[in-house]
Design a protein around this motif. Structure first.
Motif, PDB file in Angstrom:
ATOM      1  N   GLN A   1      70.063   6.126  15.069  1.00  0.00           N
ATOM      2  CA  GLN A   1      69.510   5.269  14.175  1.00  0.00           C
ATOM      3  C   GLN A   1      69.253   6.200  13.110  1.00  0.00           C
ATOM      4  O   GLN A   1      68.730   7.358  13.012  1.00  0.00           O
ATOM      5  N   VAL A   2      69.963   5.866  11.964  1.00  0.00           N
ATOM      6  CA  VAL A   2      69.830   6.679  10.643  1.00  0.00           C
ATOM      7  C   VAL A   2      69.238   5.875   9.612  1.00  0.00           C
ATOM      8  O   VAL A   2      69.308   4.650   9.341  1.00  0.00           O
ATOM      9  N   ARG A   3      68.818   6.809   8.492  1.00  0.00           N
ATOM     10  CA  ARG A   3      68.907   6.319   6.889  1.00  0.00           C
ATOM     11  C   ARG A   3      69.348   7.109   6.067  1.00  0.00           C
ATOM     12  O   ARG A   3      69.614   8.119   5.953  1.00  0.00           O
ATOM     13  N   LYS A   4      70.290   5.960   5.223  1.00  0.00           N
ATOM     14  CA  LYS A   4      70.813   6.406   4.050  1.00  0.00           C
ATOM     15  C   LYS A   4      70.123   7.123   3.082  1.00  0.00           C
ATOM     16  O   LYS A   4      69.339   6.427   2.649  1.00  0.00           O
ATOM     17  N   LYS A   5      70.233   8.397   2.741  1.00  0.00           N
ATOM     18  CA  LYS A   5      69.815   8.979   1.739  1.00  0.00           C
ATOM     19  C   LYS A   5      70.262   8.433   0.403  1.00  0.00           C
ATOM     20  O   LYS A   5      71.271   8.052   0.103  1.00  0.00           O
ATOM     21  N   VAL A   6      69.090   8.361  -0.404  1.00  0.00           N
ATOM     22  CA  VAL A   6      69.290   7.533  -1.726  1.00  0.00           C
ATOM     23  C   VAL A   6      69.987   8.488  -2.886  1.00  0.00           C
ATOM     24  O   VAL A   6      69.580   9.554  -2.979  1.00  0.00           O
ATOM     25  N   ASP A   7      70.916   8.008  -3.505  1.00  0.00           N
ATOM     26  CA  ASP A   7      71.494   8.910  -4.364  1.00  0.00           C
ATOM     27  C   ASP A   7      71.337   8.232  -5.588  1.00  0.00           C
ATOM     28  O   ASP A   7      72.054   7.211  -6.077  1.00  0.00           O
ATOM     29  N   ARG A   8      70.613   8.745  -6.752  1.00  0.00           N
ATOM     30  CA  ARG A   8      70.473   8.026  -8.115  1.00  0.00           C
ATOM     31  C   ARG A   8      71.660   7.879  -8.824  1.00  0.00           C
ATOM     32  O   ARG A   8      71.747   6.989  -9.463  1.00  0.00           O
ATOM     33  N   ASP A   9      72.822   8.590  -8.556  1.00  0.00           N
ATOM     34  CA  ASP A   9      74.098   8.376  -9.280  1.00  0.00           C
ATOM     35  C   ASP A   9      74.854   7.119  -8.610  1.00  0.00           C
ATOM     36  O   ASP A   9      75.917   6.757  -8.939  1.00  0.00           O
ATOM     37  N   ASP A  10      74.489   6.545  -7.578  1.00  0.00           N
ATOM     38  CA  ASP A  10      75.247   5.607  -6.838  1.00  0.00           C
ATOM     39  C   ASP A  10      74.891   4.252  -7.356  1.00  0.00           C
ATOM     40  O   ASP A  10      73.942   3.751  -7.497  1.00  0.00           O
ATOM     41  N   ILE A  11      76.189   3.787  -7.847  1.00  0.00           N
ATOM     42  CA  ILE A  11      76.049   2.510  -8.562  1.00  0.00           C
ATOM     43  C   ILE A  11      75.501   1.474  -7.634  1.00  0.00           C
ATOM     44  O   ILE A  11      75.040   0.283  -8.049  1.00  0.00           O
ATOM     45  N   ASN A  12      75.670   1.433  -6.251  1.00  0.00           N
ATOM     46  CA  ASN A  12      74.905   0.564  -5.444  1.00  0.00           C
ATOM     47  C   ASN A  12      73.512   0.964  -5.331  1.00  0.00           C
ATOM     48  O   ASN A  12      73.052  -0.003  -4.116  1.00  0.00           O
ATOM     49  N   GLY A  13      72.921   1.704  -5.997  1.00  0.00           N
ATOM     50  CA  GLY A  13      71.567   1.734  -5.535  1.00  0.00           C
ATOM     51  C   GLY A  13      71.011   2.678  -4.604  1.00  0.00           C
ATOM     52  O   GLY A  13      70.006   2.729  -4.016  1.00  0.00           O
ATOM     53  N   GLY A  14      72.165   3.192  -3.850  1.00  0.00           N
ATOM     54  CA  GLY A  14      71.949   3.914  -2.568  1.00  0.00           C
ATOM     55  C   GLY A  14      71.457   3.053  -1.531  1.00  0.00           C
ATOM     56  O   GLY A  14      71.002   3.561  -0.630  1.00  0.00           O
ATOM     57  N   ASP A  15      71.612   2.152  -1.516  1.00  0.00           N
ATOM     58  CA  ASP A  15      71.573   1.215  -0.509  1.00  0.00           C
ATOM     59  C   ASP A  15      72.293   0.183  -0.260  1.00  0.00           C
ATOM     60  O   ASP A  15      72.096  -1.016  -0.891  1.00  0.00           O
ATOM     61  N   SER A  16      73.381   0.191   0.522  1.00  0.00           N
ATOM     62  CA  SER A  16      74.614  -0.738   0.244  1.00  0.00           C
ATOM     63  C   SER A  16      74.337  -2.037   1.155  1.00  0.00           C
ATOM     64  O   SER A  16      75.237  -2.949   1.170  1.00  0.00           O
ATOM     65  N   ASP A  17      72.990  -2.140   1.940  1.00  0.00           N
ATOM     66  CA  ASP A  17      72.969  -3.534   2.378  1.00  0.00           C
ATOM     67  C   ASP A  17      72.304  -4.565   1.548  1.00  0.00           C
ATOM     68  O   ASP A  17      72.021  -5.564   1.788  1.00  0.00           O
ATOM     69  N   GLY A  18      72.189  -3.849   0.304  1.00  0.00           N
ATOM     70  CA  GLY A  18      71.991  -4.860  -0.847  1.00  0.00           C
ATOM     71  C   GLY A  18      70.419  -5.437  -0.977  1.00  0.00           C
ATOM     72  O   GLY A  18      70.254  -6.448  -1.787  1.00  0.00           O
ATOM     73  N   ASP A  19      69.542  -5.215  -0.358  1.00  0.00           N
ATOM     74  CA  ASP A  19      68.375  -5.603  -0.373  1.00  0.00           C
ATOM     75  C   ASP A  19      67.361  -4.793  -1.377  1.00  0.00           C
ATOM     76  O   ASP A  19      66.293  -5.277  -1.814  1.00  0.00           O
ATOM     77  N   GLY A  20      67.895  -3.850  -1.987  1.00  0.00           N
ATOM     78  CA  GLY A  20      67.152  -3.031  -3.051  1.00  0.00           C
ATOM     79  C   GLY A  20      65.890  -2.349  -2.716  1.00  0.00           C
ATOM     80  O   GLY A  20      65.169  -1.837  -3.483  1.00  0.00           O
ATOM     81  N   ASP A  21      65.475  -2.195  -1.414  1.00  0.00           N
ATOM     82  CA  ASP A  21      64.219  -1.994  -1.100  1.00  0.00           C
ATOM     83  C   ASP A  21      64.453  -0.187  -0.725  1.00  0.00           C
ATOM     84  O   ASP A  21      63.336   0.555  -0.081  1.00  0.00           O
ATOM     85  N   GLY A  22      65.818   0.241  -0.658  1.00  0.00           N
ATOM     86  CA  GLY A  22      65.905   1.838  -0.341  1.00  0.00           C
ATOM     87  C   GLY A  22      65.712   2.139   1.075  1.00  0.00           C
ATOM     88  O   GLY A  22      65.858   3.304   1.396  1.00  0.00           O
ATOM     89  N   ASP A  23      65.487   1.191   1.907  1.00  0.00           N
ATOM     90  CA  ASP A  23      65.402   1.614   3.412  1.00  0.00           C
ATOM     91  C   ASP A  23      66.785   2.087   3.988  1.00  0.00           C
ATOM     92  O   ASP A  23      66.613   3.117   4.465  1.00  0.00           O
ATOM     93  N   GLY A  24      67.792   1.385   3.879  1.00  0.00           N
ATOM     94  CA  GLY A  24      69.006   1.783   4.165  1.00  0.00           C
ATOM     95  C   GLY A  24      69.206   2.397   5.511  1.00  0.00           C
ATOM     96  O   GLY A  24      69.684   3.398   5.799  1.00  0.00           O
ATOM     97  N   ILE A  25      68.775   1.513   6.478  1.00  0.00           N
ATOM     98  CA  ILE A  25      68.488   1.697   8.008  1.00  0.00           C
ATOM     99  C   ILE A  25      70.023   1.256   8.824  1.00  0.00           C
ATOM    100  O   ILE A  25      70.267   0.033   8.432  1.00  0.00           O
ATOM    101  N   TYR A  26      70.758   2.168   9.522  1.00  0.00           N
ATOM    102  CA  TYR A  26      71.926   1.776   9.961  1.00  0.00           C
ATOM    103  C   TYR A  26      72.022   2.414  11.232  1.00  0.00           C
ATOM    104  O   TYR A  26      71.063   3.193  11.663  1.00  0.00           O
ATOM    105  N   ALA A  27      72.966   2.047  11.935  1.00  0.00           N
ATOM    106  CA  ALA A  27      73.331   2.785  13.299  1.00  0.00           C
ATOM    107  C   ALA A  27      74.640   3.805  12.940  1.00  0.00           C
ATOM    108  O   ALA A  27      75.603   3.324  12.422  1.00  0.00           O
ATOM    109  N   MET A  28      74.617   5.033  13.423  1.00  0.00           N
ATOM    110  CA  MET A  28      75.567   5.751  13.397  1.00  0.00           C
ATOM    111  C   MET A  28      76.218   6.233  14.828  1.00  0.00           C
ATOM    112  O   MET A  28      75.566   6.972  15.384  1.00  0.00           O
TER     113      MET A  28
END
Length: 473
Positions: free
Chosen positions: A137-164
């Motif tokens: 279980q991993v969390r995607k690190k937020v990148d301020r320059d990422d045009i997707n807001g650093g959270d590609s699951d699109g909910d905008g809360d910055g959690d970005g929890i994934y399975a790796m």
């Protein structure tokens, strides 16, 4: 300083945002929810102490239904359960410092501007271990320059929890499973369905392959079936209907899963099921057949065991076994000896327990036909014939696929990063993606890198984006 390619992407995104219209959600038409989960194979439990002493006789159905027992494993895939102390501390160690595969100069500037790799994810804990590596279980690190807001699951809360899912190249090559691993990645890039786990990224280092998938935090269907013993017909009906929808979609895409079982089906926070683990999946033409001997024995169709060649019809047999297990607590054919188990599947008739309804009996008989040409779902209409069966009379299939039919049971989940529904023998393991011992030549895994298309882009823009991200030659 902003590069010209970044300016171009910002301009494109801005133009598309101006065209965007947002319709307020309504209770009758909720949005699709592709958030959260992929998980590993749930560890097998030895439940003999709870199971009835006799399970081979039909008379066992007259008493309390038996519950799940210890079954065999996929021929290609997870390894047996690891026995570990629950007191093991959680240790998050630094990822190996390896070079990512380098894109050619002819590929899109998107890759050179922003590559995705292990360093973009923070490891939280282990949620599984298989034959080729671990699932974290991993969390995607937020990148301020990422045009997707650093959270590609699109909910905008910055959690970005994934399975790796991390797999060692050296082990894959030694076991001659390169084609399986490449097929898993390729198939996941082509499939999008509300009841199938979604691939977000894939990449590689010199010694490992990585798949980043949605983390479904409700746990495996096996985990809940083990806890409950059996499901009621009403509870099993919605799970089976969602599985039928997912399998029918795979078949329309020319894909056979070949390893359907409760351990490869996850449950999300709302109680919907999600198909996962495409390590044995294969793309097969309508007129073609595969002669591979693969799968988990209890769920393998007779034509696979007889090496007669198989196609999508083998999946419908597995769906029948799944339904039988959900309703009775165990597969219809069991034996500790694999060879004798295979003979039972080939030769013995299915014993239908009397506590099930006649409609359930009818569906099980249709799905568990040993002759694949007579099996329900084998005709030109495929899964539509199964959907029309009288056991599914109460299912509104359009609402089901829109996720508007709400399951009565919802797993106990405290948040996106909750792992309470995964076995502690995994979650208490040290969270360590240790360095690979041997760098492996990259020619075996050319074109493995993938980034899921940006949902804000138009269809034409997505095509250009994907050509840059997953160009293979």
């Amino acid at each position: 300083m902003v590069s010209s390619s970044q300016k171009g992407l910002h301009t494109l995104l801005s133009a598309n945002l101006k065209k965007l219209t947002i319709t307020p959600p309504s209770a009758s038409s909720p949005d699709f929810d592709f958030s959260e989960v992929f998980g590993p194979l749930t560890p097998h439990h030895n439940n003999s102490a709870q199971s009835p002493a006799s399970t081979s006789s039909a008379s066992a159905f007259l008493a309390d239904p038996p519950v799940i027992y210890n079954r065999s494993h996929s021929f290609v895939g997870p390894s047996p359960r690891y026995t570990l102390s629950s007191s093991l501390p959680l240790q998050i160690q630094e990822l190996e410092n390896e070079s990512l595969e380098i894109a050619s100069e002819s590929e899109s500037e998107i890759i050179s501007e922003k590559k995705i790799g292990p360093g973009d994810f923070e490891i939280l804990r282990v949620v599984g271990q298989g034959a080729f590596g671990k699932v974290f279980q991993v969390r995607k690190k937020v990148d301020r320059d990422d045009i997707n807001g650093g959270d590609s699951d699109g909910d905008g809360d910055g959690d970005g929890i994934y399975a790796m899912k991390v797999m060692r190249k050296e082990t894959i090559i030694k076991k001659n499973h390169v084609d399986y691993m490449k097929a898993e990645r390729d198939i996941l890039t082509k499939v999008m369905h509300p009841f199938i786990v979604q691939l977000r990224y894939s990449f590689q280092t010199k010694s490992k392959l990585y798949l980043i998938l949605d983390f479904i935090n409700g746990g495996h269907l096996f985990f809940h079936l083990y806890r409950q013993g059996i499901f009621s017909e009403d509870q099993a009906r919605i799970y089976t209907a969602e599985i039928v929808c997912a399998v029918a979609h795979l078949h329309k895409c020319g894909i056979v899963h070949r390893d359907l079982k409760p351990e490869n089906i996850l449950m999300d926070v709302d109680g919907h099921v999600m198909l996962t683990d495409f390590g044995l999946a294969k793309e097969i033409d309508e007129s073609s057949r595969s002669n591979s001997m693969c799968g988990t024995t209890e769920y393998m169709a007779p034509e696979i065991l007889l090496s007669k060649g198989h196609n999508k019809d083998a999946d419908w047999w597995s769906v029948g076994i799944l339904l039988y297990e959900m309703l009775t607590g165990q597969p219809p054919f069991t034996h500790a000896n694999r060879q004798k188990l295979q003979q039972r599947i080939i030769n013995e008739k299915v014993k239908l327990p009397p506590f099930l309804t006649g409609e359930a009996h009818s569906l099980l008989k249709g799905l568990l036909q040993k002759d694949p040409t007579r099996r329900l779902g084998s005709g030109p209409n495929g899964g539509d014939d199964i959907k029309r069966h009288k056991w599914f009379r109460s299912i509104n299939w359009k609402k089901l696929e829109a996720r508007e039919l709400v399951p009565k049971f919802k797993p106990d989940v405290s948040g996106k990063d909750c792992t309470a529904n995964f076995d502690r023998c995994w979650t208490t393991m040290p969270a360590d993606d240790s360095p690979g011992t041997t760098p492996t030549a990259g020619e075996h895994f050319q074109g493995y890198t993938y980034v899921a298309p940006n949902p804000w882009l138009s269809s034409d823009d997505r095509k250009v984006h994907n050509q840059g991200e997953i160009k293979e030659k």
